[in-house]
Design an enzyme around this catalytic site. Structure first.
Site, PDB file in Angstrom:
ATOM      1  N   LYS A   6       0.233  17.383  -0.606  1.00 22.11           N
ATOM      2  CA  LYS A   6      -0.042  16.153  -1.541  1.00 22.11           C
ATOM      3  C   LYS A   6      -1.058  16.146  -2.223  1.00 22.11           C
ATOM      4  O   LYS A   6      -1.379  15.734  -3.282  1.00 22.11           O
ATOM      5  CB  LYS A   6      -0.394  14.963  -0.316  1.00 22.11           C
TER       6      LYS A   6
ATOM      7  N   THR B 109      -2.036  10.118  -0.739  1.00 24.99           N
ATOM      8  CA  THR B 109      -2.272   9.844   0.808  1.00 24.99           C
ATOM      9  C   THR B 109      -3.580   9.895   1.355  1.00 24.99           C
ATOM     10  O   THR B 109      -4.378  11.096   0.896  1.00 24.99           O
ATOM     11  CB  THR B 109      -1.194  10.540   1.552  1.00 24.99           C
TER      12      THR B 109
ATOM     13  N   GLU C 249      -4.151  11.024   4.132  1.00 25.26           N
ATOM     14  CA  GLU C 249      -4.244  12.399   4.892  1.00 25.26           C
ATOM     15  C   GLU C 249      -4.902  13.691   4.050  1.00 25.26           C
ATOM     16  O   GLU C 249      -5.383  14.565   4.635  1.00 25.26           O
ATOM     17  CB  GLU C 249      -2.696  13.164   4.947  1.00 25.26           C
TER      18      GLU C 249
ATOM     19  N   TYR D 149       0.924  19.289   5.043  1.00 29.51           N
ATOM     20  CA  TYR D 149       1.615  18.111   4.199  1.00 29.51           C
ATOM     21  C   TYR D 149       0.261  17.416   3.486  1.00 29.51           C
ATOM     22  O   TYR D 149       0.554  17.459   2.134  1.00 29.51           O
ATOM     23  CB  TYR D 149       2.098  17.135   5.219  1.00 29.51           C
TER      24      TYR D 149
HETATM   25  P1  NAP Z   1       9.772   8.445   3.927  1.00 28.00           P
HETATM   26  O1  NAP Z   1      10.395   7.098   4.662  1.00 28.00           O
HETATM   27  O2  NAP Z   1       9.601   9.606   4.585  1.00 28.00           O
HETATM   28  O3  NAP Z   1      10.830   8.454   2.627  1.00 28.00           O
HETATM   29  C1  NAP Z   1      10.788   9.665   1.709  1.00 28.00           C
HETATM   30  C2  NAP Z   1      11.944   9.613   0.799  1.00 28.00           C
HETATM   31  O4  NAP Z   1      11.809  11.046   0.175  1.00 28.00           O
HETATM   32  C3  NAP Z   1      13.326   9.487   1.393  1.00 28.00           C
HETATM   33  O5  NAP Z   1      13.997   8.613   0.600  1.00 28.00           O
HETATM   34  C4  NAP Z   1      13.947  10.580   1.322  1.00 28.00           C
HETATM   35  O6  NAP Z   1      15.275  10.649   1.178  1.00 28.00           O
HETATM   36  C5  NAP Z   1      13.151  11.201  -0.168  1.00 28.00           C
HETATM   37  N1  NAP Z   1      13.503  12.634  -0.408  1.00 28.00           N
HETATM   38  C6  NAP Z   1      13.189  13.668   0.546  1.00 28.00           C
HETATM   39  N2  NAP Z   1      13.293  14.960   0.130  1.00 28.00           N
HETATM   40  C7  NAP Z   1      13.795  15.034  -1.165  1.00 28.00           C
HETATM   41  C8  NAP Z   1      14.184  15.577  -2.273  1.00 28.00           C
HETATM   42  N3  NAP Z   1      14.082  16.835  -1.865  1.00 28.00           N
HETATM   43  N4  NAP Z   1      14.395  15.133  -3.315  1.00 28.00           N
HETATM   44  C9  NAP Z   1      14.873  13.593  -3.411  1.00 28.00           C
HETATM   45  N5  NAP Z   1      14.089  12.828  -2.467  1.00 28.00           N
HETATM   46  C10 NAP Z   1      13.869  13.338  -1.348  1.00 28.00           C
HETATM   47  O7  NAP Z   1       8.503   8.120   3.027  1.00 28.00           O
HETATM   48  P2  NAP Z   1       7.562   6.664   2.893  1.00 28.00           P
HETATM   49  O8  NAP Z   1       6.820   6.379   4.295  1.00 28.00           O
HETATM   50  O9  NAP Z   1       8.631   5.658   2.461  1.00 28.00           O
HETATM   51  O10 NAP Z   1       6.518   7.154   2.020  1.00 28.00           O
HETATM   52  C11 NAP Z   1       6.708   6.995   0.323  1.00 28.00           C
HETATM   53  C12 NAP Z   1       5.717   8.089  -0.140  1.00 28.00           C
HETATM   54  O11 NAP Z   1       4.534   7.699   0.251  1.00 28.00           O
HETATM   55  C13 NAP Z   1       5.989   9.398   0.564  1.00 28.00           C
HETATM   56  O12 NAP Z   1       5.831  10.341  -0.692  1.00 28.00           O
HETATM   57  C14 NAP Z   1       5.105   9.633   1.540  1.00 28.00           C
HETATM   58  O13 NAP Z   1       4.278  10.846   1.659  1.00 28.00           O
HETATM   59  C15 NAP Z   1       3.838   8.909   0.920  1.00 28.00           C
HETATM   60  N6  NAP Z   1       3.005   7.901   1.660  1.00 28.00           N
HETATM   61  C16 NAP Z   1       3.422   7.333   2.874  1.00 28.00           C
HETATM   62  C17 NAP Z   1       2.429   6.571   3.744  1.00 28.00           C
HETATM   63  C18 NAP Z   1       2.858   5.873   4.709  1.00 28.00           C
HETATM   64  O14 NAP Z   1       2.148   5.540   5.603  1.00 28.00           O
HETATM   65  N7  NAP Z   1       4.180   5.406   4.850  1.00 28.00           N
HETATM   66  C19 NAP Z   1       1.077   6.621   3.237  1.00 28.00           C
HETATM   67  C20 NAP Z   1       0.481   7.547   2.150  1.00 28.00           C
HETATM   68  C21 NAP Z   1       1.482   8.177   1.435  1.00 28.00           C
HETATM   69  P3  NAP Z   1      16.473  10.977   2.486  1.00 28.00           P
HETATM   70  O15 NAP Z   1      16.293   9.355   2.948  1.00 28.00           O
HETATM   71  O16 NAP Z   1      17.528  11.313   1.756  1.00 28.00           O
HETATM   72  O17 NAP Z   1      15.717  11.845   3.422  1.00 28.00           O
HETATM   73  N1  GDD Z   2       4.339  10.641  15.136  1.00 26.34           N
HETATM   74  C1  GDD Z   2       3.645  10.682  16.117  1.00 26.34           C
HETATM   75  N2  GDD Z   2       4.406  10.706  17.461  1.00 26.34           N
HETATM   76  N3  GDD Z   2       2.345  10.419  16.294  1.00 26.34           N
HETATM   77  C2  GDD Z   2       1.744  10.621  17.384  1.00 26.34           C
HETATM   78  C3  GDD Z   2       2.212  10.489  18.601  1.00 26.34           C
HETATM   79  C4  GDD Z   2       3.802  10.697  18.536  1.00 26.34           C
HETATM   80  O1  GDD Z   2       4.427  10.787  19.723  1.00 26.34           O
HETATM   81  N4  GDD Z   2       1.464  10.622  19.701  1.00 26.34           N
HETATM   82  C5  GDD Z   2       0.340  10.332  18.917  1.00 26.34           C
HETATM   83  N5  GDD Z   2       0.236  10.331  17.623  1.00 26.34           N
HETATM   84  C6  GDD Z   2      -0.747  10.058  16.713  1.00 26.34           C
HETATM   85  C7  GDD Z   2      -0.691  11.447  15.584  1.00 26.34           C
HETATM   86  O2  GDD Z   2      -1.133  12.571  16.292  1.00 26.34           O
HETATM   87  C8  GDD Z   2      -1.441  11.012  14.594  1.00 26.34           C
HETATM   88  O3  GDD Z   2      -2.843  10.995  14.842  1.00 26.34           O
HETATM   89  C9  GDD Z   2      -1.113   9.268  14.853  1.00 26.34           C
HETATM   90  O4  GDD Z   2      -0.570   8.898  15.974  1.00 26.34           O
HETATM   91  C10 GDD Z   2      -0.547   8.740  13.374  1.00 26.34           C
HETATM   92  O5  GDD Z   2       0.686   9.682  13.469  1.00 26.34           O
HETATM   93  P1  GDD Z   2       2.127   9.307  12.519  1.00 26.34           P
HETATM   94  O6  GDD Z   2       2.621   7.923  12.801  1.00 26.34           O
HETATM   95  O7  GDD Z   2       2.972  10.451  12.513  1.00 26.34           O
HETATM   96  O8  GDD Z   2       1.488   9.158  11.003  1.00 26.34           O
HETATM   97  P2  GDD Z   2       0.412  10.136  10.084  1.00 26.34           P
HETATM   98  O9  GDD Z   2      -0.939   9.547  10.091  1.00 26.34           O
HETATM   99  O10 GDD Z   2       0.280  11.459  10.686  1.00 26.34           O
HETATM  100  O11 GDD Z   2       1.045  10.103   8.766  1.00 26.34           O
HETATM  101  C11 GDD Z   2       1.472   9.083   8.145  1.00 26.34           C
HETATM  102  O12 GDD Z   2       0.552   8.368   7.333  1.00 26.34           O
HETATM  103  C12 GDD Z   2      -0.147   9.267   6.236  1.00 26.34           C
HETATM  104  C13 GDD Z   2      -1.063   8.521   5.708  1.00 26.34           C
HETATM  105  O13 GDD Z   2      -2.206   8.759   6.286  1.00 26.34           O
HETATM  106  C14 GDD Z   2       2.714   9.477   7.158  1.00 26.34           C
HETATM  107  O14 GDD Z   2       3.291   8.447   6.760  1.00 26.34           O
HETATM  108  C15 GDD Z   2       2.330  10.252   6.033  1.00 26.34           C
HETATM  109  O15 GDD Z   2       3.225  10.604   5.156  1.00 26.34           O
HETATM  110  C16 GDD Z   2       1.198   9.738   5.368  1.00 26.34           C
HETATM  111  O16 GDD Z   2       0.653  10.385   4.162  1.00 26.34           O
END
Ligand code: NAP
Ligand code: GDD
Length: 323
Positions: free
Chosen positions: A154, A126, A128, A150
């Site tokens: 990662k 990520t 992050e 987090y």
């Molecule tokens: P998400 O919606 O939070 O999905 C997380 C998944 O992990 C869910 O299916 C959850 O299952 C499962 N999980 C959590 N704890 C577990 C455990 N102990 N054993 C087995 N499964 C477990 O995340 P996403 O947005 O799809 O992202 C997918 C991956 O990419 C994650 O690793 C995230 O950190 C990474 N990532 C995401 C982003 C982004 O912007 N979306 C960016 C960079 C990296 P439940 O449904 O049962 O909770």
């Molecule tokens: N969630 C949330 N809720 N974020 C807020 C809010 C609020 O009410 N107000 C402001 N923010 C700001 C957070 O402080 C952050 O700077 C930004 O919005 C994005 O927050 P999120 O959408 O929660 O995502 P993230 O950037 O912290 O993390 C996501 O992206 C990562 C990749 O850069 C997640 O999907 C991570 O799992 C992923 O790795």
């Protein structure tokens, strides 16, 4: 020969998009599912693939369940998407986050190494990890400086993936994905929190939207585009690490403006800043450079932020109407 894939995190946002892509390519798709008693299959249902994937009970914390999942699925490709992925929660549950998001990557890699070391492995790294950014635009050479439990967890998974590649010659790749969103995004993440609020406010079911730091900037893309990059990484002859991003960064405030404008509203009439949503340490800005992915994988983002946010608002308008 039909290829087989195992996806951890199949019930999350990315899992169903990846599963659908692999099904379209003719894969037998298996998903690890940690049964928790709630309806975690709604996303698979929304994409119409609930009955097309084979679910295997298991948990990232339980190595034996991962070995079993590798044996049952006979996976040629393993996509490790499961994680405690909400950054804010990682300060409230730092140890669980370290275990699930961090050290569990060792469990998955060990299961691959023990059962089928020929399998190709994808780790969901990520942006992050860049945290307090050390370069204006981040690429594969930018030093890491995580800013949350987090991000720290990662980073362990990222380096372990590289270590297993170098130690055991596993075909293990790591995708450093910047924020990606979709109508299947969890409601706790800011884009979906905004698009859900826009739909409720427009339909008279909510009065205001409370957010924290709206000045932070993110490089937001569409999850449907990003899962293609995951697949492409595992089709390469040699494993590697890739930044996946759009190359454009936008403030949370401007993202709100796009969402409200789509339904004819002005965000300033509804936005309330609530310090409750501030984080102990913030990642102020993320901006990725996806040049390597374009050059080596032929991948580039094809959905603009405007298209993404309006797609999400439209989906939430339909959901709120139905509820
Ligand atoms: P998400 O919606 O939070 O999905 C997380 C998944 O992990 C869910 O299916 C959850 O299952 C499962 N999980 C959590 N704890 C577990 C455990 N102990 N054993 C087995 N499964 C477990 O995340 P996403 O947005 O799809 O992202 C997918 C991956 O990419 C994650 O690793 C995230 O950190 C990474 N990532 C995401 C982003 C982004 O912007 N979306 C960016 C960079 C990296 P439940 O449904 O049962 O909770
Ligand atoms: N969630 C949330 N809720 N974020 C807020 C809010 C609020 O009410 N107000 C402001 N923010 C700001 C957070 O402080 C952050 O700077 C930004 O919005 C994005 O927050 P999120 O959408 O929660 O995502 P993230 O950037 O912290 O993390 C996501 O992206 C990562 C990749 O850069 C997640 O999907 C991570 O799992 C992923 O790795």
């Amino acid at each position: 020969m039909t290829k087989s894939a195992l996806i951890t995190g199949i019930t999350g946002q990315d899992g169903p998009y990846l599963a659908k892509l692999l099904l379209q390519k003719g894969y037998a798709v298996h998903g690890l599912i940690a049964r928790r008693g709630t309806d975690t299959l709604w996303r698979l249902r929304e994409l119409g693939i609930e009955n097309d994937v084979t679910l295997i009970n298991g948990d990232l914390l339980d190595l034996s369940s991962l070995i079993r999942a590798m044996q049952l699925s006979k996976a040629d490709e393993v996509y490790n998407l499961a994680a405690q992925s909400f950054v804010a929660t990682s300060w409230e549950q730092p140890i669980l986050t370290a275990q699930v998001t961090g050290t569990s990557v060792a469990n998955v890699l060990e299961a691959v190494r023990i059962v089928n070391p020929q399998a190709h492995f994808y780790q969901a790294s990520t942006s992050e990890m860049f945290g307090l950014i050390q370069a204006e635009q981040q690429d594969e050479t930018t030093p890491f400086y995580p800013r949350s439990p987090y991000g720290v967890a990662k980073l362990y998974g990222h380096w372990l993936t590289i270590n297993y590649r170098e130690s055991f010659q596993l075909h293990a790749s790591s995708g450093i994905l910047f924020n990606h969103e979709s109508p299947l995004r969890g409601i706790e993440f800011v884009t979906r929190k905004v698009t859900d609020a826009v739909a409720r406010i427009k339909q008279g079911k909510q009065k205001e939207l409370r957010l924290g730091n709206v000045d932070s900037k993110r490089d937001w893309g569409f999850a449907g585009d990003y899962v293609q990059a995951m697949w492409l990484m595992l089709q390469q002859e040699t494993p590697d690490d890739y930044v996946i991003a759009t190359g454009r960064t936008t403030t949370v405030r401007d993202m709100c403006e796009i969402a409200f404008r789509h339904v004819g509203l002005n965000y300033q009439d509804y936005l309330v800043i609530d310090p409750k949503f501030y984080r102990p340490a913030e990642v102020d800005v993320l901006l990725g450079n996806p040049a390597k992915a374009k050059q080596k994988l032929g991948w580039e983002a094809s959905t603009t932020l405007e298209e993404l946010i309006t797609m999400m608002v439209d989906a939430d308008m339909r959901r709120v109407e139905k509820a």
